[in-house]
Motif scaffolding. Structure first.
Motif, PDB file in Angstrom:
ATOM      1  N   MET A   1       0.776  -1.099  -0.052  1.00  0.00           N
ATOM      2  CA  MET A   1      -0.198  -0.535   0.049  1.00  0.00           C
ATOM      3  C   MET A   1       0.727   1.693  -0.214  1.00  0.00           C
ATOM      4  SD  MET A   1      -3.147   1.266   2.697  1.00  0.00           S
ATOM      5  CE  MET A   1      -3.907   2.921   2.455  1.00  0.00           C
ATOM      6  N   THR A   2       0.644   2.077  -0.882  1.00  0.00           N
ATOM      7  CA  THR A   2       1.199   3.535  -0.758  1.00  0.00           C
ATOM      8  C   THR A   2       0.806   4.264  -0.360  1.00  0.00           C
ATOM      9  OG1 THR A   2       2.091   2.923  -3.744  1.00  0.00           O
ATOM     10  CG2 THR A   2       2.482   5.307  -2.969  1.00  0.00           C
ATOM     11  N   THR A   3       1.926   5.221   0.330  1.00  0.00           N
ATOM     12  CA  THR A   3       1.493   5.513   1.180  1.00  0.00           C
ATOM     13  C   THR A   3       1.502   7.413   0.847  1.00  0.00           C
ATOM     14  OG1 THR A   3       2.690   5.097   3.363  1.00  0.00           O
ATOM     15  CG2 THR A   3       2.507   7.064   3.381  1.00  0.00           C
ATOM     16  N   GLN A   4       0.528   8.281   0.873  1.00  0.00           N
ATOM     17  CA  GLN A   4       0.507   9.209   0.698  1.00  0.00           C
ATOM     18  C   GLN A   4       0.832  10.270   1.411  1.00  0.00           C
ATOM     19  OE1 GLN A   4      -3.964  10.085   0.055  1.00  0.00           O
ATOM     20  NE2 GLN A   4      -4.343   9.049  -1.631  1.00  0.00           N
ATOM     21  N   PRO A   5       2.141  11.334   0.143  1.00  0.00           N
ATOM     22  CA  PRO A   5       2.302  12.272   1.034  1.00  0.00           C
ATOM     23  C   PRO A   5       1.629  13.469   1.860  1.00  0.00           C
ATOM     24  CG  PRO A   5       3.043  12.431  -1.456  1.00  0.00           C
ATOM     25  CD  PRO A   5       2.574  11.010  -0.627  1.00  0.00           C
ATOM     26  N   ALA A   6       1.921  14.414   2.460  1.00  0.00           N
ATOM     27  CA  ALA A   6       1.771  15.226   3.020  1.00  0.00           C
ATOM     28  C   ALA A   6       1.027  16.298   1.956  1.00  0.00           C
ATOM     29  CB  ALA A   6       2.075  15.618   4.022  1.00  0.00           C
ATOM     30  N   ASP A  20      -3.037  14.875  -4.112  1.00  0.00           N
ATOM     31  CA  ASP A  20      -2.444  13.449  -3.704  1.00  0.00           C
ATOM     32  C   ASP A  20      -2.241  13.314  -4.537  1.00  0.00           C
ATOM     33  OD1 ASP A  20      -3.756  12.978  -6.706  1.00  0.00           O
ATOM     34  OD2 ASP A  20      -5.692  12.368  -5.386  1.00  0.00           O
ATOM     35  N   SER A  21      -0.702  11.814  -3.964  1.00  0.00           N
ATOM     36  CA  SER A  21       0.271  11.613  -4.998  1.00  0.00           C
ATOM     37  C   SER A  21       0.356  11.610  -6.154  1.00  0.00           C
ATOM     38  CB  SER A  21       1.013   9.998  -4.019  1.00  0.00           C
ATOM     39  OG  SER A  21       0.055   9.168  -4.388  1.00  0.00           O
ATOM     40  N   ALA A  22      -1.187  11.045  -6.520  1.00  0.00           N
ATOM     41  CA  ALA A  22      -0.804  10.834  -8.551  1.00  0.00           C
ATOM     42  C   ALA A  22      -1.032  12.161  -9.258  1.00  0.00           C
ATOM     43  CB  ALA A  22      -2.003   9.856  -8.823  1.00  0.00           C
ATOM     44  N   ALA A  23      -2.441  13.136  -8.334  1.00  0.00           N
ATOM     45  CA  ALA A  23      -1.694  14.638  -8.641  1.00  0.00           C
ATOM     46  C   ALA A  23      -0.564  15.173  -9.191  1.00  0.00           C
ATOM     47  CB  ALA A  23      -2.969  14.945  -8.369  1.00  0.00           C
ATOM     48  N   THR A  24       0.055  14.981  -7.914  1.00  0.00           N
ATOM     49  CA  THR A  24       1.357  15.879  -7.871  1.00  0.00           C
ATOM     50  C   THR A  24       2.272  15.466  -8.890  1.00  0.00           C
ATOM     51  OG1 THR A  24       1.006  16.459  -5.533  1.00  0.00           O
ATOM     52  CG2 THR A  24       3.488  15.675  -6.405  1.00  0.00           C
ATOM     53  N   ALA A  58      10.979  19.404  -2.846  1.00  0.00           N
ATOM     54  CA  ALA A  58      11.244  17.759  -2.610  1.00  0.00           C
ATOM     55  C   ALA A  58      10.370  16.717  -2.880  1.00  0.00           C
ATOM     56  CB  ALA A  58      11.625  18.038  -1.004  1.00  0.00           C
ATOM     57  N   LEU A  59       9.695  16.834  -3.071  1.00  0.00           N
ATOM     58  CA  LEU A  59       8.181  16.353  -4.157  1.00  0.00           C
ATOM     59  C   LEU A  59       9.274  15.679  -5.111  1.00  0.00           C
ATOM     60  CD1 LEU A  59       5.053  17.322  -3.251  1.00  0.00           C
ATOM     61  CD2 LEU A  59       6.467  15.628  -1.952  1.00  0.00           C
ATOM     62  N   LEU A  60       9.481  16.280  -5.802  1.00  0.00           N
ATOM     63  CA  LEU A  60      10.516  15.599  -7.224  1.00  0.00           C
ATOM     64  C   LEU A  60      10.998  15.177  -7.208  1.00  0.00           C
ATOM     65  CD1 LEU A  60      11.324  17.699 -10.583  1.00  0.00           C
ATOM     66  CD2 LEU A  60      12.864  16.018  -9.462  1.00  0.00           C
ATOM     67  N   PHE A  61      12.302  14.819  -6.141  1.00  0.00           N
ATOM     68  CA  PHE A  61      12.487  14.510  -5.612  1.00  0.00           C
ATOM     69  C   PHE A  61      12.788  13.030  -5.273  1.00  0.00           C
ATOM     70  CE2 PHE A  61      15.521  18.063  -5.412  1.00  0.00           C
ATOM     71  CZ  PHE A  61      16.088  18.292  -6.086  1.00  0.00           C
ATOM     72  N   ARG A  62      11.581  13.104  -4.470  1.00  0.00           N
ATOM     73  CA  ARG A  62      10.706  12.265  -3.844  1.00  0.00           C
ATOM     74  C   ARG A  62      10.134  10.999  -4.842  1.00  0.00           C
ATOM     75  NH1 ARG A  62       6.024  12.246   0.923  1.00  0.00           N
ATOM     76  NH2 ARG A  62       7.464  14.110   1.847  1.00  0.00           N
ATOM     77  N   TYR A  63       9.593  11.591  -5.982  1.00  0.00           N
ATOM     78  CA  TYR A  63       8.687  10.371  -7.091  1.00  0.00           C
ATOM     79  C   TYR A  63      10.005  10.225  -8.211  1.00  0.00           C
ATOM     80  CZ  TYR A  63       4.614  11.666  -4.968  1.00  0.00           C
ATOM     81  OH  TYR A  63       3.684  12.197  -3.886  1.00  0.00           O
TER      82      TYR A  63
END
Length: 201
Positions: A1-6, A20-24, A58-63
């Motif tokens: 299960m993927t945890t959605q980032p804040a 949400d993570s998909a939209a990001t 930071a989200l670009l690096f995360r994904y």
């Protein structure tokens, strides 16, 4: 299960908004594709992509890990998908449809990003070896000839023409090449001759 980032806020002019993570991921890919197409790979920064997407970098690096990672998915992945969509005999037709669908459409933007990336020392070789080989091979398979060298030449000529159309449409706006119906009619008629195939009724 993927945890959605804040939810994260943007750092640029784009209004911040929760995602949400998909939209990001979609927002980052869309922003990256546009920047790679308009200013090129080398001039595109992680911060610029994040600012355009309206999220923290930071989200670009995360994904995606880094700029190379987002390029691989936003540009290389999309360009390869153009080859995979639809039956192979219809490759030329659906490739044309993808790049002529609308001004600034995803297919055209992807191929513009590919064109600009060929001038980058960082990713040009990957673009040539992966995408160039894949497209050349796919179009060569449509050529009605027993000579593989001749098939490759014809395929590369067709690919060069399609990329040139994308480039000209992006430069000459508005202009006659924005007439997708007319462009499709002329390209298909000439391309069928180049490929040695009979036009469809």
């Amino acid at each position: 299960m993927t945890t959605q980032p804040a939810p994260e806020s943007g750092t640029g002019a784009t209004e911040a908004r929760p995602r949400d993570s998909a939209a990001t991921r979609r927002a980052l890919l869309t922003a990256a594709r546009h920047l790679f197409a308009t200013v090129g790979y080398d001039a595109t920064t992680v911060r610029a992509i994040a600012d355009r997407a309206g999220v923290n970098q930071a989200l670009l690096f995360r994904y995606f890990g880094n700029k190379e990672g987002v390029f691989a998915e936003a540009v290389m992945g999309d360009a390869m998908q153009l080859l995979a969509d639809g039956p192979r005999p219809d490759l030329l037709e659906h490739t044309l449809a993808g790049i002529l669908a609308d001004e600034g459409g995803q297919g055209a933007e992807t191929l513009m990003a590919v064109l600009r990336a060929t001038g980058s020392a960082q990713v040009a070789e990957e673009v040539r070896s992966r995408l160039g080989a894949a497209y050349s091979s796919a179009f060569a398979a449509l050529v009605d000839t027993d000579d593989p060298t001749d098939a490759t030449v014809r395929a590369d000529l067709l690919l060069a023409w399609l990329l040139g159309i994308v480039l000209m449409r992006s430069v000459l706006r508005p202009g006659p090449l924005q007439d997708a119906e007319a462009v499709t009619e002329h390209v298909l008629r000439a391309a069928h001759t180049l490929l040695g195939r009979q036009p469809r009724p």
